[in-house]
Design a protein around this motif. Structure first.
Motif, mmCIF file in Angstrom:
data_model
loop_
_atom_site.group_PDB
_atom_site.id
_atom_site.type_symbol
_atom_site.label_atom_id
_atom_site.label_comp_id
_atom_site.label_asym_id
_atom_site.label_seq_id
_atom_site.Cartn_x
_atom_site.Cartn_y
_atom_site.Cartn_z
ATOM 1 N N ILE A 161 0.930 -0.901 -0.238
ATOM 2 C CA ILE A 161 -0.201 0.086 0.194
ATOM 3 C C ILE A 161 1.137 1.100 -0.019
ATOM 4 N N GLY A 162 0.355 1.639 -0.777
ATOM 5 C CA GLY A 162 1.444 3.405 -1.075
ATOM 6 C C GLY A 162 2.193 3.224 -2.427
ATOM 7 N N GLY A 163 3.195 3.996 -2.410
ATOM 8 C CA GLY A 163 3.767 4.799 -3.849
ATOM 9 C C GLY A 163 4.893 4.632 -3.163
ATOM 10 N N ARG A 164 5.735 5.721 -2.805
ATOM 11 C CA ARG A 164 7.336 6.072 -2.969
ATOM 12 C C ARG A 164 8.062 5.042 -1.709
ATOM 13 N N ALA A 165 8.884 4.367 -2.586
ATOM 14 C CA ALA A 165 9.478 2.986 -0.896
ATOM 15 C C ALA A 165 9.091 3.445 0.225
ATOM 16 N N ARG A 166 9.851 4.809 0.872
ATOM 17 C CA ARG A 166 9.215 5.115 2.305
ATOM 18 C C ARG A 166 7.900 5.309 2.589
ATOM 19 N N ASP A 167 7.419 5.347 1.553
ATOM 20 C CA ASP A 167 6.043 5.385 2.053
ATOM 21 C C ASP A 167 5.008 3.930 2.312
ATOM 22 N N HIS A 168 6.066 3.023 2.129
ATOM 23 C CA HIS A 168 5.097 2.240 1.428
ATOM 24 C C HIS A 168 4.849 0.798 2.273
ATOM 25 N N LEU A 169 3.762 0.361 2.397
ATOM 26 C CA LEU A 169 3.732 -0.566 3.463
ATOM 27 C C LEU A 169 2.975 -1.508 2.591
ATOM 28 N N ARG A 170 2.995 -2.750 3.995
ATOM 29 C CA ARG A 170 3.323 -4.296 3.369
ATOM 30 C C ARG A 170 2.321 -4.229 4.872
ATOM 31 N N LEU A 171 0.255 -5.217 3.925
ATOM 32 C CA LEU A 171 -0.140 -5.323 5.010
ATOM 33 C C LEU A 171 -0.901 -7.237 4.977
ATOM 34 N N PRO A 172 -0.714 -7.313 5.866
ATOM 35 C CA PRO A 172 -1.767 -9.084 5.408
ATOM 36 C C PRO A 172 -3.003 -8.909 4.709
ATOM 37 N N PRO A 194 4.611 -11.301 -0.785
ATOM 38 C CA PRO A 194 3.464 -10.422 -1.634
ATOM 39 C C PRO A 194 2.668 -10.897 -1.980
ATOM 40 N N ILE A 195 1.733 -10.821 -2.990
ATOM 41 C CA ILE A 195 0.472 -11.367 -3.886
ATOM 42 C C ILE A 195 0.752 -11.462 -5.074
ATOM 43 N N GLU A 196 0.410 -12.400 -5.948
ATOM 44 C CA GLU A 196 0.927 -11.752 -7.340
ATOM 45 C C GLU A 196 -0.766 -11.543 -7.694
ATOM 46 N N TRP A 197 -0.959 -10.983 -8.136
ATOM 47 C CA TRP A 197 -2.288 -10.142 -8.851
ATOM 48 C C TRP A 197 -3.395 -11.334 -10.190
ATOM 49 N N GLY A 198 -4.162 -11.384 -10.615
ATOM 50 C CA GLY A 198 -4.882 -11.920 -11.707
ATOM 51 C C GLY A 198 -5.417 -10.924 -11.909
ATOM 52 N N GLU A 199 -6.284 -11.098 -13.083
ATOM 53 C CA GLU A 199 -8.151 -10.212 -13.413
ATOM 54 C C GLU A 199 -8.805 -10.698 -12.327
ATOM 55 N N GLY A 200 -9.122 -9.837 -12.436
ATOM 56 C CA GLY A 200 -10.556 -10.421 -11.712
ATOM 57 C C GLY A 200 -10.766 -10.882 -9.930
ATOM 58 N N ASP A 201 -9.701 -10.602 -9.242
ATOM 59 C CA ASP A 201 -8.986 -11.076 -7.965
ATOM 60 C C ASP A 201 -9.224 -10.248 -7.214
ATOM 61 N N ARG A 202 -9.983 -10.851 -6.058
ATOM 62 C CA ARG A 202 -10.717 -9.779 -4.611
ATOM 63 C C ARG A 202 -9.761 -9.518 -3.934
ATOM 64 N N VAL A 203 -9.067 -9.084 -3.393
ATOM 65 C CA VAL A 203 -7.909 -8.676 -1.879
ATOM 66 C C VAL A 203 -8.592 -8.134 -0.994
ATOM 67 N N PHE A 204 -8.189 -8.094 -0.075
ATOM 68 C CA PHE A 204 -8.691 -7.238 0.999
ATOM 69 C C PHE A 204 -7.085 -7.353 2.404
ATOM 70 N N ALA A 205 -7.271 -5.804 2.121
ATOM 71 C CA ALA A 205 -6.195 -5.934 3.247
ATOM 72 C C ALA A 205 -6.410 -4.961 5.173
ATOM 73 N N ILE A 206 -5.823 -6.092 5.753
ATOM 74 C CA ILE A 206 -5.596 -6.030 7.404
ATOM 75 C C ILE A 206 -5.032 -4.964 7.693
ATOM 76 N N ALA A 207 -5.294 -3.619 8.711
ATOM 77 C CA ALA A 207 -4.595 -2.379 9.035
ATOM 78 C C ALA A 207 -5.264 -2.480 10.499
ATOM 79 N N ASP A 208 -5.033 -2.579 11.469
ATOM 80 C CA ASP A 208 -5.043 -3.088 13.200
ATOM 81 C C ASP A 208 -6.104 -3.953 12.958
ATOM 82 N N ASP A 209 -7.588 -3.295 13.200
ATOM 83 C CA ASP A 209 -8.744 -3.882 13.101
ATOM 84 C C ASP A 209 -9.528 -3.413 12.323
ATOM 85 N N GLU A 210 -9.216 -3.268 11.202
ATOM 86 C CA GLU A 210 -9.809 -2.925 10.240
ATOM 87 C C GLU A 210 -9.684 -3.679 8.636
ATOM 88 N N ILE A 211 -10.670 -3.902 8.175
ATOM 89 C CA ILE A 211 -10.690 -4.921 6.613
ATOM 90 C C ILE A 211 -10.887 -3.784 5.879
#
Length: 217
Positions: A161-172, A194-211
């Motif tokens: 999640i995020g753009g530049r390297a120093r702002d980049h987060l990896r979330l489960p 890190p996942i490899e995305w396919g067309e039509g895949d759905r990805v739900f990131a977890i950050a603290d108590d939120e999805i």
């Protein structure tokens, strides 16, 4: 909590990195890796203390919150044969004794074959993959299966999640493709890949108590 449909079954995604099949009152837990930290310490690697207690405490809270009557572990319950330290085994035994009403099933993963099955006194049902449950197949390895939607673990998925390297987060994350869904690793001391995305895949990131569902870039 976030609800989706897989294999004709409602599946609730939980921020504790677990999922719940409400129609079956069944919690799905992937990659608990109980005893991983003690395994590392036996090799002389300095790692955090208390990870087993943290993992078991999270299980307690999930059972209480969901009203689950069964937990299916999607492989890699114990991390290795070295995980069978007295303190680790006693902690799991006490947890099991505190939850005598729960049905526990382990779908063997690659680490389970090296670590060995849980002791019989813990009253696990132990099976090889797949474990079929209506329209889904509960597995450790995320491989498609004709006629079923596979729910698995093994990969410890995360998303950037995020753009530049120093702002980049990896979330489960939860990663759902057309035939296979992969749950995040549940254990409190596990790596991520890190996942490899396919067309039509759905990805739900977890950050603290939120999805939150993540859009494909």
């Amino acid at each position: 909590m976030t609800a989706i449909q897989v294999g004709g079954q409602p599946l609730t995604l939980l921020p504790e990195r677990a999922a719940f099949l409400a129609d079956h009152r069944t919690l799905l837990i992937a990659d608990a890796h109980i005893g991983k930290a003690v395994s590392f310490r036996r090799w002389g690697v300095p790692v955090p203390q208390g990870t087993t207690a943290e993992t078991l405490g999270a299980l307690d809270r999930l059972v209480h919150r969901t009203g689950a009557s069964r937990i299916v572990f999607l492989g890699d319950f114990l991390h290795s044969a070295r995980s069978r330290a007295v303190s680790t085994m006693d902690a799991v035994r006490r947890w099991r004794e505190s939850q005598p009403q729960l049905a526990l099933t382990l779908v063997r993963g690659n680490h389970d074959r090296r670590a060995g099955d849980p002791p019989s006194a813990w009253r696990f049902e132990i099976v090889d993959e797949p474990l079929l449950l209506d329209g889904v197949a509960l597995c450790h390895h995320p491989k498609p299966m004709p006629g079923r939607y596979v729910l698995a673990g093994h990969l410890h998925p995360c998303v950037g999640i995020g753009g530049r390297a120093r702002d980049h987060l990896r979330l489960p994350c939860f990663h759902f493709g057309p035939q296979v869904g992969v749950l995040p690793a549940f254990g409190s001391f596990t790596g991520m890949h890190p996942i490899e995305w396919g067309e039509g895949d759905r990805v739900f990131a977890i950050a603290d108590d939120e999805i939150a569902e993540v859009a494909r870039r």
